[in-house]
Motif scaffolding. Structure first.
Motif, mmCIF file in Angstrom:
data_model
loop_
_atom_site.group_PDB
_atom_site.id
_atom_site.type_symbol
_atom_site.label_atom_id
_atom_site.label_comp_id
_atom_site.label_asym_id
_atom_site.label_seq_id
_atom_site.Cartn_x
_atom_site.Cartn_y
_atom_site.Cartn_z
ATOM 1 N N LEU A 215 -6.613 -8.585 7.609
ATOM 2 C CA LEU A 215 -7.294 -9.465 6.658
ATOM 3 C C LEU A 215 -6.385 -9.830 5.489
ATOM 4 O O LEU A 215 -6.468 -10.942 4.960
ATOM 5 C CB LEU A 215 -8.585 -8.816 6.152
ATOM 6 C CG LEU A 215 -9.867 -9.237 6.896
ATOM 7 C CD1 LEU A 215 -9.817 -8.813 8.354
ATOM 8 C CD2 LEU A 215 -11.100 -8.642 6.225
ATOM 9 N N HIS A 216 -5.536 -8.888 5.078
ATOM 10 C CA HIS A 216 -4.586 -9.193 4.002
ATOM 11 C C HIS A 216 -3.542 -10.207 4.474
ATOM 12 O O HIS A 216 -3.099 -11.070 3.713
ATOM 13 C CB HIS A 216 -3.906 -7.910 3.533
ATOM 14 C CG HIS A 216 -3.162 -8.056 2.244
ATOM 15 N ND1 HIS A 216 -2.261 -7.128 1.791
ATOM 16 C CD2 HIS A 216 -3.167 -9.038 1.300
ATOM 17 C CE1 HIS A 216 -1.757 -7.510 0.631
ATOM 18 N NE2 HIS A 216 -2.295 -8.670 0.316
ATOM 19 N N ASP A 217 -3.132 -10.101 5.755
ATOM 20 C CA ASP A 217 -2.141 -11.027 6.311
ATOM 21 C C ASP A 217 -2.695 -12.430 6.530
ATOM 22 O O ASP A 217 -1.933 -13.396 6.564
ATOM 23 C CB ASP A 217 -1.638 -10.509 7.667
ATOM 24 C CG ASP A 217 -0.869 -9.205 7.561
ATOM 25 O OD1 ASP A 217 -0.426 -8.851 6.465
ATOM 26 O OD2 ASP A 217 -0.728 -8.524 8.606
ATOM 27 N N CYS A 218 -4.007 -12.538 6.695
ATOM 28 C CA CYS A 218 -4.631 -13.787 7.142
ATOM 29 C C CYS A 218 -4.420 -14.938 6.167
ATOM 30 O O CYS A 218 -4.372 -14.761 4.945
ATOM 31 C CB CYS A 218 -6.138 -13.580 7.313
ATOM 32 S SG CYS A 218 -6.626 -12.923 8.908
ATOM 33 N N LEU A 219 -4.321 -16.125 6.740
ATOM 34 C CA LEU A 219 -4.432 -17.344 5.943
ATOM 35 C C LEU A 219 -5.907 -17.606 5.641
ATOM 36 O O LEU A 219 -6.781 -17.257 6.446
ATOM 37 C CB LEU A 219 -3.859 -18.529 6.711
ATOM 38 C CG LEU A 219 -2.333 -18.570 6.826
ATOM 39 C CD1 LEU A 219 -1.911 -19.527 7.923
ATOM 40 C CD2 LEU A 219 -1.705 -18.967 5.502
ATOM 41 N N PRO A 220 -6.194 -18.210 4.506
ATOM 42 C CA PRO A 220 -7.586 -18.579 4.242
ATOM 43 C C PRO A 220 -8.021 -19.686 5.188
ATOM 44 O O PRO A 220 -7.184 -20.448 5.692
ATOM 45 C CB PRO A 220 -7.544 -19.081 2.788
ATOM 46 C CG PRO A 220 -6.142 -19.569 2.601
ATOM 47 C CD PRO A 220 -5.281 -18.659 3.434
ATOM 48 N N PRO A 221 -9.315 -19.796 5.473
ATOM 49 C CA PRO A 221 -9.767 -20.842 6.400
ATOM 50 C C PRO A 221 -9.617 -22.238 5.795
ATOM 51 O O PRO A 221 -9.751 -22.421 4.579
ATOM 52 C CB PRO A 221 -11.246 -20.497 6.617
ATOM 53 C CG PRO A 221 -11.644 -19.701 5.420
ATOM 54 C CD PRO A 221 -10.427 -18.951 4.998
#
Length: 543
Positions: A411-417
């Motif tokens: 979740l920390h690595d994720c790009l925002p939607p």
């Protein structure tokens, strides 16, 4: 007499290797510059001359930009001029995907588009983590609109691109790989001078500058359950920017412009199959013969798993622009066990006396390297006890907690939607609150028990417990720049945990706020308002 222009690359080669690095303190830089002027005035004069040229170029560029349209207008005009209806087709693909009700289905369909005509099911069964594959389409327009050299130039002109952070300048000649990054901002004058001198350009995080790349990666990360990243590589004709090497990621090489000659080699040993870390640079004698030798043209795709050695070089008659989409870094069973085993051992030592019993008094006399060749029944007994404890350790393994640790990292690595127009209108990001005629307008959020809501994406929020409290972690406030922001979370009240699980598991369906399993109407509405304000949920209709 007219002064002859010295290229940025030629100037870089004239400078000594002991020039101050970008990491040196200002005082160290000043001392190094003074030493340079004293030891080699001629080179310093060349540096000053180049700086003067760059300043003049910047002034000319500023004047042009004042008269030029905005970046979005420039990109739109550029797309209309050079891409035409092709870009509209890519936009149509992404627009159609945004209309799908389920973000997991959206990710699956986008991945299928990426690897067509290979069926995704057979790809993951037969190819994923096993072998490289080459998709030749004979359709140069297939990926157009994802990124372009024109957009590369626009990013250089209008964004704060930093050498070593956002851009690398590289070369590979006579078997030697070099990086030529000066300190500071990468300005077009110097960057394109490097390129003209035969250097390759690698943009490290195009999703920070390109909304299209951001959109594609933010969708694909749900397909992989792991961060989807990207680098863009621009290589001049007849050159090579990187030495043969292998990576620690699953790589999808998407050819956007021109063409490139690729050679892919098997892992050299079993130890290099699906490696944990990327390799150093190899020489040709180290790697044997390629198992795949192909030329990628615009619209083609090349996939290879981590551990497969590869190198790409440009043919003399064309430049190359490709984007490498990557995923599955540090996402193995071993990576999970690195979290799980220490936690299991800690629990076992608290709860099971067998793990706390002392070692044999004389174990040092028959165990250890110096005793490893001895035939001693005590050694067999020692190994048997270790095996018994290791087997028993699984009874104390907090598997769900370890998975949640991995999930938090993801979740920390994720790009925002990237929100669709409908999602924007029905979420806090598109709320009509504003200042108008001397007062605040439309700031109130009117959520009732009849309001229908759902989480923005299937994986945008996750409940995790540290043993003392339950927190909700979410991606909607993440940055497009990798780990620029800390992972966002807040504590969930005990009486709200069932409602959060209900909401997460209900996706992709909308549910009424009144159906939340909370103790009171006030609690249901309070939770919905909190989630709405954090950007985690949106409503079926604009509020």
């Amino acid at each position: 007499m007219e002064r002859k222009h010295m290229s940025a690359f030629a100037l870089y080669q004239t400078l000594p290797s002991d020039l101050p690095s970008p990491l040196q303190k200002p005082s160290e830089k000043v001392a190094a510059k003074k030493k340079k002027k004293k030891d080699d005035g001629a080179a310093a004069a060349k540096v000053n001359a180049l700086k003067s040229q760059m300043k003049a170029e910047k002034k000319r560029t500023r004047k042009k930009l004042l008269k030029a349209p905005s970046r979005e207008e420039s990109l739109k005009a550029n797309k209309n001029e050079k891409v035409g209806c092709v870009n509209e087709l890519l936009d149509a693909v992404l627009t159609d995907l945004s209309k799908l009700n389920n973000s997991r289905e959206r990710a699956s369909k986008l991945f299928q588009w990426l690897i067509n005509p290979i069926p995704a099911k057979s790809f993951f069964r037969d190819t994923w983590e096993k072998k490289p594959v080459f998709v030749q389409r004979k359709n140069p327009d297939y990926y157009k609109g994802l990124f372009s050299t024109a957009e590369f130039d626009c990013v250089l002109r209008e964004e704060d691109v930093q050498y070593g952070v956002n851009l690398d300048v590289t070369s590979y000649t006579n078997g030697k790989r070099e990086t030529h990054n000066p300190p500071g901002r990468a300005l077009p004058f110097t960057v394109w001078d490097f390129y003209e001198s035969g250097c390759s350009l690698r943009m490290l995080n195009p999703q920070a500058f390109s909304s299209t790349v951001w959109n594609v990666l933010s969708i694909l990360q749900e397909q992989f359950g792991s961060m989807a990243g990207a680098n863009v590589y621009l290589t001049p004709p007849g050159t090579q920017g990187f030495a043969p090497h292998y990576d620690d990621i699953e790589a999808f090489v998407v050819q956007l412009e021109g063409k490139k000659h690729w050679r892919v080699y098997n892992p050299r040993t079993d130890d290099e199959v699906l490696p944990v870390l990327s390799s150093p640079n190899f020489i040709e004698a180290d790697i044997g013969k390629p198992i795949l030798d192909v030329v990628l043209e615009a619209g083609d795709l090349l996939y290879f798993p981590r551990g497969f050695i590869h190198q790409g070089s440009c043919l003399p008659d064309a430049h190359s622009l490709h984007i490498t989409i990557s995923s599955f870094q540090k996402n193995s069973w071993g990576d999970l066990l690195q979290r799980l085993v220490p936690a299991a051992l800690e629990i076992a030592m608290e709860e099971d006396v067998e793990f706390r019993q002392g070692l044999p008094l004389d174990y040092l006399t028959y165990m250890g390297v110096q005793n490893s060749d001895k035939e001693d029944p005590r050694r067999e007994k020692f190994f048997s006890q270790i095996a018994s404890l290791m087997k028993k350790l699984t009874n104390y393994a907090p598997v769900d907690a370890a998975v949640d640790q991995k999930a938090r990292d993801f979740l920390h690595d994720c790009l925002p939607p990237v929100l669709s127009p409908d999602e924007l209108a029905s979420s806090v990001q598109g709320a009509p609150a504003r200042w108008e005629n001397g007062q605040v307008k439309d700031v109130d959020i009117h959520i009732t028990t009849q309001t229908q809501v759902r989480v923005l994406r299937a994986g945008c929020a996750r409940l995790c417990s540290d043993g003392n409290a339950v927190h909700l972690y979410y991606t909607t406030d993440n940055s497009r720049v990798y780990h620029k922001e800390e992972l966002k979370s807040f504590e969930i009240k005990a009486e709200h945990t069932d409602a959060m699980e209900f909401l997460i598991h209900s996706y992709p369906n909308f549910v009424t706020v009144g159906s939340f399993p909370c103790d009171s109407v006030q609690e249901r509405i309070a939770l919905a308002e909190l989630l709405f304000e954090k950007g985690i949920i949106h409503s079926a209709e604009p509020l």
